[in-house]
Design a protein around this motif. Sequence first.
Motif, PDB file in Angstrom:
ATOM      1  N   CYS A  88     -67.032  29.769 -26.154  1.00 34.03           N
ATOM      2  CA  CYS A  88     -65.995  29.797 -27.197  1.00 34.03           C
ATOM      3  C   CYS A  88     -66.690  30.273 -28.468  1.00 34.03           C
ATOM      4  CB  CYS A  88     -65.407  28.390 -27.342  1.00 34.03           C
ATOM      5  SG  CYS A  88     -64.770  28.027 -28.973  1.00 34.03           S
ATOM      6  N   PRO A  89     -66.387  31.469 -28.942  1.00 36.33           N
ATOM      7  CA  PRO A  89     -67.178  32.061 -30.036  1.00 36.33           C
ATOM      8  C   PRO A  89     -67.176  31.237 -31.315  1.00 36.33           C
ATOM      9  CG  PRO A  89     -65.266  33.440 -29.507  1.00 36.33           C
ATOM     10  CD  PRO A  89     -65.325  32.357 -28.473  1.00 36.33           C
ATOM     11  N   VAL A  90     -66.055  30.599 -31.605  1.00 35.15           N
ATOM     12  CA  VAL A  90     -65.973  29.780 -32.814  1.00 35.15           C
ATOM     13  C   VAL A  90     -66.906  28.570 -32.691  1.00 35.15           C
ATOM     14  CG1 VAL A  90     -64.420  28.257 -34.088  1.00 35.15           C
ATOM     15  CG2 VAL A  90     -63.652  30.515 -33.418  1.00 35.15           C
ATOM     16  N   CYS A  91     -66.918  27.965 -31.481  1.00 33.08           N
ATOM     17  CA  CYS A  91     -67.712  26.742 -31.267  1.00 33.08           C
ATOM     18  C   CYS A  91     -69.211  26.997 -31.434  1.00 33.08           C
ATOM     19  CB  CYS A  91     -67.464  26.171 -29.877  1.00 33.08           C
ATOM     20  SG  CYS A  91     -65.724  25.861 -29.549  1.00 33.08           S
ATOM     21  N   VAL A  92     -69.666  28.196 -31.133  1.00 34.25           N
ATOM     22  CA  VAL A  92     -71.109  28.444 -31.183  1.00 34.25           C
ATOM     23  C   VAL A  92     -71.559  29.109 -32.485  1.00 34.25           C
ATOM     24  CG1 VAL A  92     -71.382  28.507 -28.672  1.00 34.25           C
ATOM     25  CG2 VAL A  92     -70.890  30.637 -29.897  1.00 34.25           C
ATOM     26  N   THR A  93     -70.610  29.291 -33.399  1.00 30.71           N
ATOM     27  CA  THR A  93     -70.977  29.883 -34.697  1.00 30.71           C
ATOM     28  C   THR A  93     -71.696  28.824 -35.541  1.00 30.71           C
ATOM     29  OG1 THR A  93     -69.102  31.389 -34.627  1.00 30.71           O
ATOM     30  CG2 THR A  93     -70.058  30.956 -36.791  1.00 30.71           C
ATOM     31  N   PRO A  94     -72.931  29.111 -35.971  1.00 25.40           N
ATOM     32  CA  PRO A  94     -73.724  28.068 -36.615  1.00 25.40           C
ATOM     33  C   PRO A  94     -73.199  27.628 -37.983  1.00 25.40           C
ATOM     34  CG  PRO A  94     -74.997  30.096 -36.349  1.00 25.40           C
ATOM     35  CD  PRO A  94     -73.647  30.360 -35.804  1.00 25.40           C
ATOM     36  N   ASN A 134     -58.277  16.575 -38.179  1.00 18.89           N
ATOM     37  CA  ASN A 134     -59.526  16.348 -38.933  1.00 18.89           C
ATOM     38  C   ASN A 134     -60.725  16.574 -38.018  1.00 18.89           C
ATOM     39  OD1 ASN A 134     -58.469  15.311 -41.551  1.00 18.89           O
ATOM     40  ND2 ASN A 134     -57.553  13.831 -40.137  1.00 18.89           N
ATOM     41  N   PRO A 135     -61.020  17.830 -37.685  1.00 22.16           N
ATOM     42  CA  PRO A 135     -62.118  18.080 -36.749  1.00 22.16           C
ATOM     43  C   PRO A 135     -63.477  17.840 -37.400  1.00 22.16           C
ATOM     44  CG  PRO A 135     -61.160  20.152 -37.504  1.00 22.16           C
ATOM     45  CD  PRO A 135     -60.375  19.064 -38.152  1.00 22.16           C
ATOM     46  N   VAL A 136     -64.351  17.176 -36.679  1.00 19.92           N
ATOM     47  CA  VAL A 136     -65.715  16.969 -37.179  1.00 19.92           C
ATOM     48  C   VAL A 136     -66.603  18.123 -36.710  1.00 19.92           C
ATOM     49  CG1 VAL A 136     -67.743  15.455 -37.083  1.00 19.92           C
ATOM     50  CG2 VAL A 136     -65.446  14.469 -37.258  1.00 19.92           C
ATOM     51  N   GLY A 137     -66.384  18.567 -35.490  1.00 21.31           N
ATOM     52  CA  GLY A 137     -67.209  19.643 -34.931  1.00 21.31           C
ATOM     53  C   GLY A 137     -66.350  20.812 -34.482  1.00 21.31           C
ATOM     54  N   PRO A 138     -66.990  21.957 -34.233  1.00 22.29           N
ATOM     55  CA  PRO A 138     -66.240  23.174 -33.887  1.00 22.29           C
ATOM     56  C   PRO A 138     -65.499  23.094 -32.555  1.00 22.29           C
ATOM     57  CG  PRO A 138     -68.584  23.525 -33.639  1.00 22.29           C
ATOM     58  CD  PRO A 138     -68.440  22.184 -34.282  1.00 22.29           C
TER      59      PRO A 138
END
Length: 364
Positions: free
Chosen positions: A65-71, A342-346
């Motif tokens: 998931c490209p968004v999830c791995v964006t630092p 309210n997401p904490v992580g991607p």
Amino acid sequence: MRYIEEYRKPEFQKKIIQYIQKSVNLLKDKINLMEVCGTHTMVIGRYGIRKLMPERINLLSGPGCPVCVTPTSYIDIAIELSKRDDVIITTFGDMMKVPGSYSSLEKERANGGKIIVIYSPYDALEISKKYFDKNIIFLSVGFETTIPSIAQTIKIAKRDGVKNFFILSGNKLIPPALEFLLKEKSSKIDGFICPGHVSVIIGEEPYRFISEKFNIPCVISGFEPFDVLYSIYLILQAIIRKQPKVINEYKRAVKKSGNKKAREIIYEVFDVCDSEWRGIGVIENSGLKLKDKYKEFDVGIKFNIEMKNKEGNKGCLCGKILKGEKTPFDCPLFGKKCNPENPVGPCMVSSEGTCAAYYKYERK
Ligand code: SF4
């Protein structure tokens, strides 16, 4: 099967589930299959495929998931740039809520940051022609599927002599990430369900190392529930017969050699480089940077920016989830402090994130 309706016939789904159940009896041990891509994670969640699996099959979600791995550092840089008077940030919508180390693009836009949501890189180029007194920065994220259109936009910018269009490159390549996971051995993966859309571009060959070097099978899979079920069945057959190989289940879209023209465009504009994956770390040869010929579009050079690795969000297990070591249920914040509002992580932000999929479809 020739038409999409055929993939949706309940009798085919039932048959393939029966085949999977029968095949499982021939397995010696429990097996871990990783679906690499977020679209497959959503299909598995939406259609209850995880719940249909016999106990001996464990479906893990991967880093696709490209968004999830964006630092975090990438988001922080984008936020800092959005505060400049001479800059407009353009981005795909799913990047807006991704938390950086102290804020998100969505919060910064509410505070006056100049951030425009677009639907294609070409939109960003059009904006640069409209706002010729501003520097238009496109947040360039995505895998092999989206990279050709980004590369093509940069070629057009060069051809048209555009001077105020730049990219912040965070693009990533899937095969090096799979090799990284297999080398790390932190999660024991017995087979991969490979992303169909990425494979449309790269074809079958770049996955060959999975079977030849690591002795495990992988299946390039389409996105109908039947595709995913059938891919699982094909992996099981390959494991049972001890015939690890690359299998193309998605032949109606993926050619053996992929899309040569699209790859030529990518590598005309970009060179391969090492790249940081959020929560995972730096993976060798897994990213892209602009070739010298196109360096004038590199925002890092324009504003003298250097990306520095930063810790992810405290308590967030996204990194371990993306490596298949944990599931969202292992995260103490899941569904409590961390939810889609309210997401904490991607992994909770992206519509294709594993935590978002579990929250929507698999919460107990
Ligand atoms: Fe990170 Fe939230 Fe997922 Fe926990 S539930 S791993 S905090 S995104």
